[in-house]
Motif scaffolding. Structure first.
Motif: not given
Length: 252
Positions: A171-174, A179-182
């Motif tokens: 969930e942190f990654l989400d 914000d940006s896929p990069d």
């Protein structure tokens, strides 16, 4: 014991330091230079520690300027000591000589800024939330309002938690991918569905994307060096009741 003050050659034109926990008056789980009044440490010990930092920075204690940090992108511009309650913010900037701007951390990034030519400095507290919400860019904006140029500005990230010690959930990654896929580049696979987040690399990326002149991390990990640094995460894993706060400071 003598204070241990980490410095960067890139900021050699201004007095600055990332203070380790060595050389302080606190004891027990706070042993060393705990500079956080927000901890449950003895107030007298914290005051002694902060006075030692003021001496090292060659300022009076009231000229050590800090804020009530709340993991925000808010920046305070100051031209003198703060009287009364500290404003809620996570960065502070000035063009006034003789003030030592300070930030408290215990895993989050302490970031010190300087435009030596314009004589403008800044200090920011950039955990994952503050960095994602733009506190580093906001600090550069506030410095420019005082006459700095971001292309002439130097930023140094001090002791912070490293990727090998910073385990997070999916969930942190989400939040970062939204914000940006990069931002995927700042995550490595961990155990199971866990991920390892590279906070200082993310901080450097945001600074460089903002057009800063020079930026570096001192490459000190707070979590993995308990002798030198306090760490919120390490204290949590050890089930300790509280933790100390490291101080970082910069002065014209």
């Amino acid at each position: 014991m003598t204070l241990e003050i980490l410095t960067s050659d890139m900021l050699s034109s201004v007095r600055h330091g990332f203070f380790s926990r060595r050389g302080g008056a606190s004891s027990g789980i706070f042993a060393g230079l705990n500079c956080g009044y927000g901890s449950s440490d003895q107030t007298e010990a914290v005051a002694i520690n902060r006075n030692r930092v003021a001496d090292a920075m060659e300022v009076t204690p009231d000229a050590m300027i800090g804020v009530h940090q709340v993991h925000s992108p808010t920046v305070l511009s100051v031209d003198g000591p703060i009287n009364g309650e500290k404003p809620k913010a996570d960065a502070v900037v000035t063009s006034t000589p003789g003030l030592a701007l300070t930030i408290l951390t215990a895993d989050c990034q302490p970031v010190l800024f300087a435009d030596p030519e314009a004589q403008v400095i800044g200090a920011a507290h950039a955990g994952w939330k503050g960095a994602l919400d733009g506190v580093l860019e906001a600090t550069l904006d506030a410095m420019e309002a005082l006459g700095a140029s971001r292309t002439n500005t130097i930023a140094v990230i001090g002791p912070t938690i490293s990727q090998t010690a910073y385990e997070v959930g999916p969930e942190f990654l989400d939040d970062f991918v939204a914000d940006s896929p990069d931002n995927l580049r700042f995550f490595a696979n961990g155990t199971g569905d866990r991920l390892q987040f590279d906070l200082p690399a993310f901080g450097l990326h945001r600074l460089r994307q903002a057009g800063i002149g020079q930026a570096e991390w001192t490459r000190h990990c707070t979590y993995s060096d308990p002798v030198r640094f306090y760490s919120y995460r390490r204290a949590t894993h050890a089930k300790e009741a509280d933790y100390g706060r490291l101080i970082s400071a910069i002065k014209l």
